[in-house]
Design a protein around this motif. Structure first.
Motif, PDB file in Angstrom:
ATOM      1  N   LYS A   1     -27.155  33.986 -14.213  1.00  0.00           N
ATOM      2  CA  LYS A   1     -26.650  33.153 -15.315  1.00  0.00           C
ATOM      3  C   LYS A   1     -25.428  33.792 -15.972  1.00  0.00           C
TER       4      LYS A   1
ATOM      5  N   LYS B   1     -22.477  33.431 -13.779  1.00  0.00           N
ATOM      6  CA  LYS B   1     -21.970  32.053 -13.854  1.00  0.00           C
ATOM      7  C   LYS B   1     -21.196  31.832 -15.158  1.00  0.00           C
ATOM      8  N   THR B   2     -21.778  32.392 -16.240  1.00  0.00           N
ATOM      9  CA  THR B   2     -21.105  32.261 -17.539  1.00  0.00           C
ATOM     10  C   THR B   2     -19.743  32.956 -17.515  1.00  0.00           C
ATOM     11  N   ASN B   3     -19.723  34.149 -16.897  1.00  0.00           N
ATOM     12  CA  ASN B   3     -18.460  34.883 -16.790  1.00  0.00           C
ATOM     13  C   ASN B   3     -17.424  34.104 -15.982  1.00  0.00           C
ATOM     14  N   LEU B   4     -17.900  33.485 -14.894  1.00  0.00           N
ATOM     15  CA  LEU B   4     -17.000  32.674 -14.082  1.00  0.00           C
ATOM     16  C   LEU B   4     -16.441  31.500 -14.894  1.00  0.00           C
ATOM     17  N   ASP B   5     -17.350  30.870 -15.679  1.00  0.00           N
ATOM     18  CA  ASP B   5     -16.912  29.755 -16.534  1.00  0.00           C
ATOM     19  C   ASP B   5     -15.880  30.227 -17.562  1.00  0.00           C
ATOM     20  N   ILE B   6     -16.134  31.422 -18.139  1.00  0.00           N
ATOM     21  CA  ILE B   6     -15.190  31.979 -19.127  1.00  0.00           C
ATOM     22  C   ILE B   6     -13.839  32.265 -18.471  1.00  0.00           C
ATOM     23  N   GLU B   7     -13.880  32.851 -17.263  1.00  0.00           N
ATOM     24  CA  GLU B   7     -12.649  33.149 -16.540  1.00  0.00           C
ATOM     25  C   GLU B   7     -11.863  31.874 -16.244  1.00  0.00           C
ATOM     26  N   LYS B   8     -12.624  30.818 -15.838  1.00  0.00           N
ATOM     27  CA  LYS B   8     -11.954  29.537 -15.571  1.00  0.00           C
ATOM     28  C   LYS B   8     -11.327  28.974 -16.843  1.00  0.00           C
ATOM     29  N   SER B   9     -12.072  29.114 -17.967  1.00  0.00           N
ATOM     30  CA  SER B   9     -11.547  28.621 -19.248  1.00  0.00           C
ATOM     31  C   SER B   9     -10.286  29.391 -19.639  1.00  0.00           C
TER      32      SER B   9
ATOM     33  N   SER C   1      -7.502  28.272 -17.580  1.00  0.00           N
ATOM     34  CA  SER C   1      -7.052  26.958 -18.040  1.00  0.00           C
ATOM     35  C   SER C   1      -6.200  27.087 -19.309  1.00  0.00           C
TER      36      SER C   1
END
Length: 241
Positions: free
Chosen positions: A24, A27-35, A38
């Motif tokens: 988790k 996944k959260t880190n990946l989401d943060i990196e994507k954000s 962006s």
């Protein structure tokens, strides 16, 4: 053995839970990196747009300055034979005859010939509340304009400070004030001429004048003349000296 099996099962369960938690977190880190990517992309786009807007603004500003200069040139060309007299007191319901009489008195004082038949028009310019309205005289010939401007320069050059052209010298009943005569200049050029005169006073320049719509500054008789065509040039004068 039973207790060990129980502990192993508990450890296995905890390890599975930690793995799930790590998954988790990843996944959260990946989401943060994507954000973040962006946001960085958005910031880059905004920066590029701001840079484009700034370039457009600069182009628009330069175009407006050019248009102002073109308008000034047209105004100057349309009135090449006009002079402006400043600091002469206003009078209520002033007539053209009264204004002509003032100009005639000025010309008599500075020993310059004045022919009323060479006057195309004479009037006061609008001014702020409480300010003296300049007198503008449009002549039919440029020579008449040049003769009067040259005469007032000769007159002031040969007089002491207290005897230079003023309301007192003309015999006007008001607070003694120096009278200035120069060629008529359109709005922005008029402002630049005003700033140049103020600058000349601050830097102790002896000469500030305009001729054919061009403004000049000169420190003294032995100095070079500086053409003032913008406020930027004016503010750079101290660096040149």
């Amino acid at each position: 053995m039973s207790q060990q099996n129980t502990l192993l099962e508990q450890l296995s369960t905890d390890v599975c839970a930690i793995k799930a938690q790590n998954a988790k977190i990843q996944k959260t880190n990946l989401d943060i990196e994507k954000s973040i990517e962006s946001i960085k992309s958005t910031c880059t786009n905004l920066s590029q747009r701001i840079e484009t807007f700034e370039k457009d603004r600069q182009i628009i500003q330069e175009t407006l300055i050019k248009l102002d200069n073109d308008i000034d040139a047209i105004k100057l060309t349309s009135r090449p034979s006009s002079i402006e007299i400043r600091n002469v007191p206003n009078h209520d319901n002033e007539t053209t005859s009264q204004l002509l009489s003032i100009v005639e008195s000025v010309c008599k004082t500075i020993n310059s010939n004045f022919d009323k038949t060479l006057v195309r028009d004479i009037y006061r310019l609008p001014s702020k509340q409480g300010k003296l309205k300049p007198i503008v005289i449009e002549f039919t010939t440029v020579q008449q304009k040049n003769d009067i401007i040259a005469a007032v320069r000769r007159f002031n050059k040969t007089q002491d400070t207290s005897q230079k052209l003023s309301t007192h010298i003309l015999g006007l009943t008001c607070t003694p004030t120096q009278i200035y005569i120069s060629e008529y200049l359109p709005g922005p050029t008029r402002r630049l001429f005003f700033l140049a005169r103020e600058h000349a006073r601050k830097l102790n320049f002896k000469f500030c004048w305009s001729i054919n719509g061009k403004i000049y500054l000169r420190k003294d008789e032995n100095s070079v003349s500086y053409r003032i065509h913008s406020e930027k040039v004016l503010h750079n004068i101290p660096k040149i000296l």
